[in-house]
Scaffold this motif. Sequence first.
Motif, short mmCIF file in Angstrom:
data_model
loop_
_atom_site.label_atom_id
_atom_site.label_comp_id
_atom_site.label_asym_id
_atom_site.label_seq_id
_atom_site.Cartn_x
_atom_site.Cartn_y
_atom_site.Cartn_z
N SER A 48 -1.03 13.67 -2.67
CA SER A 48 -0.35 14.06 -1.44
C SER A 48 -0.65 15.50 -1.07
CB SER A 48 1.16 13.86 -1.61
OG SER A 48 1.87 14.37 -0.50
N LEU A 78 2.76 13.30 4.83
CA LEU A 78 1.61 12.85 4.06
C LEU A 78 1.99 12.65 2.60
CD1 LEU A 78 -1.10 14.94 5.83
CD2 LEU A 78 -1.22 12.47 5.46
N HIS A 108 2.57 10.24 -0.46
CA HIS A 108 2.14 8.93 -0.94
C HIS A 108 3.12 8.50 -2.02
CE1 HIS A 108 -1.36 9.85 1.32
NE2 HIS A 108 -1.83 10.75 0.47
N GLU A 154 6.33 6.58 1.52
CA GLU A 154 5.88 5.33 2.13
C GLU A 154 6.94 4.25 2.17
OE1 GLU A 154 1.66 4.19 1.26
OE2 GLU A 154 1.86 5.72 -0.29
N GLY A 207 3.24 8.29 12.30
CA GLY A 207 3.29 7.18 11.38
C GLY A 207 4.33 6.13 11.71
N SER A 216 7.97 0.52 7.45
CA SER A 216 7.42 1.15 6.24
C SER A 216 7.95 0.46 4.99
CB SER A 216 7.77 2.64 6.21
OG SER A 216 7.11 3.35 7.22
N ALA A 248 0.46 5.12 4.89
CA ALA A 248 0.12 6.54 4.76
C ALA A 248 -1.20 6.64 4.02
CB ALA A 248 1.23 7.30 4.03
#
Length: 346
Positions: free
Chosen positions: A50, A92, A94, A99, A116, A122, A309
């Motif tokens: 990340s 961003l 992960h 996510e 996103g 998600s 992501a």
Amino acid sequence: MTPPTPATTPAAPDVVAPGLTGTSSTAPAHGTDLSVAVLAGGLSHERDVSLRSGRRVAEALRAAGVDVRLHDVDADLLGFLRTTRPDVVWPLLHGAGGEDGSLRDVLELAGVPYVGTGPRASRAAWDKPIAKERLQQAGLTTPEWLTLPQELFRDLGAAAVLDAVVERFGLPVVVKPTRGGSALGVTRVQRREDLARAMVDCFAYGGSALIEQAVDGIEVAVSVIDSPTGPTALPPVEIVVDGTYDYDARYNAGRVEYFAPARLDDHVARQVATDAVAAHRALDLRHLSRTDMIVRPDGAPTVLEVNVAPGMTETSLFPQAVVAAGHDVPALYRSIAEQALTSVRR
């Protein structure tokens, strides 16, 4: 999707938060018309990836004339957002938190536009069994699977369960956490005697395992971006790896050879693009996604999983697809951030 011409106004130096050290030596010296807070780090197993993704996106946005600030996801985050008031946040992270929809819930709570997919979608994409069911409902092919929580696996007796798995699916099979990314806890099992170890490794990253039939063929990743005319697939990226495409292979150069675009017949390339867009829509994804597939020897694609992501590191697949499509990376990333802001205004 044609990215806008990069802005000529240089960006302001970013503020580096704990865990995010180092700035671009080309960071411009004065303000811009768009500010983006890039969130990276967190406390998941994928923290290092990340951080690398965050730095790369920050550098690209800065090159496109965006005022970029990097921040970790910590106790200072909400105060940072209230103080700096960025136009857009680009999360961003992960793995868990980034996510699974929870951070996106918080961003919506704070009333901040972000790049996103939304929280609910998600969560569905993050949970692999749920995502696979939705992909099947959309008419996409995905390997057959079953899900085994650790408690049930123990209570039923590991040996009996694994014997039933081999009888049902044969070998090889792939064992992976039902939630997670970057191939952490994932094992391709060729021999019955290795299956128990694979389960133990999987449970180290989560309380439930997904076991699915292994599919042989060409491994490709197809990224999708939203455009004014709808979701658009970028050229597929082919992955050729010495051994398993595991965490080390993904993020350390040397073990993997990439072909962007993938070496596919035209009709197969069109089909994987169609399937990636269908997956993007089936899971109600937004702005960008990446679908991982295997193209079987008969040319038919099989969807493995979908990422809300995608990684943005120097070895990641999404940036390679952007370049293969002929886009300027900084300009495209800026257009994605602008799209997030525009959709909120609408």
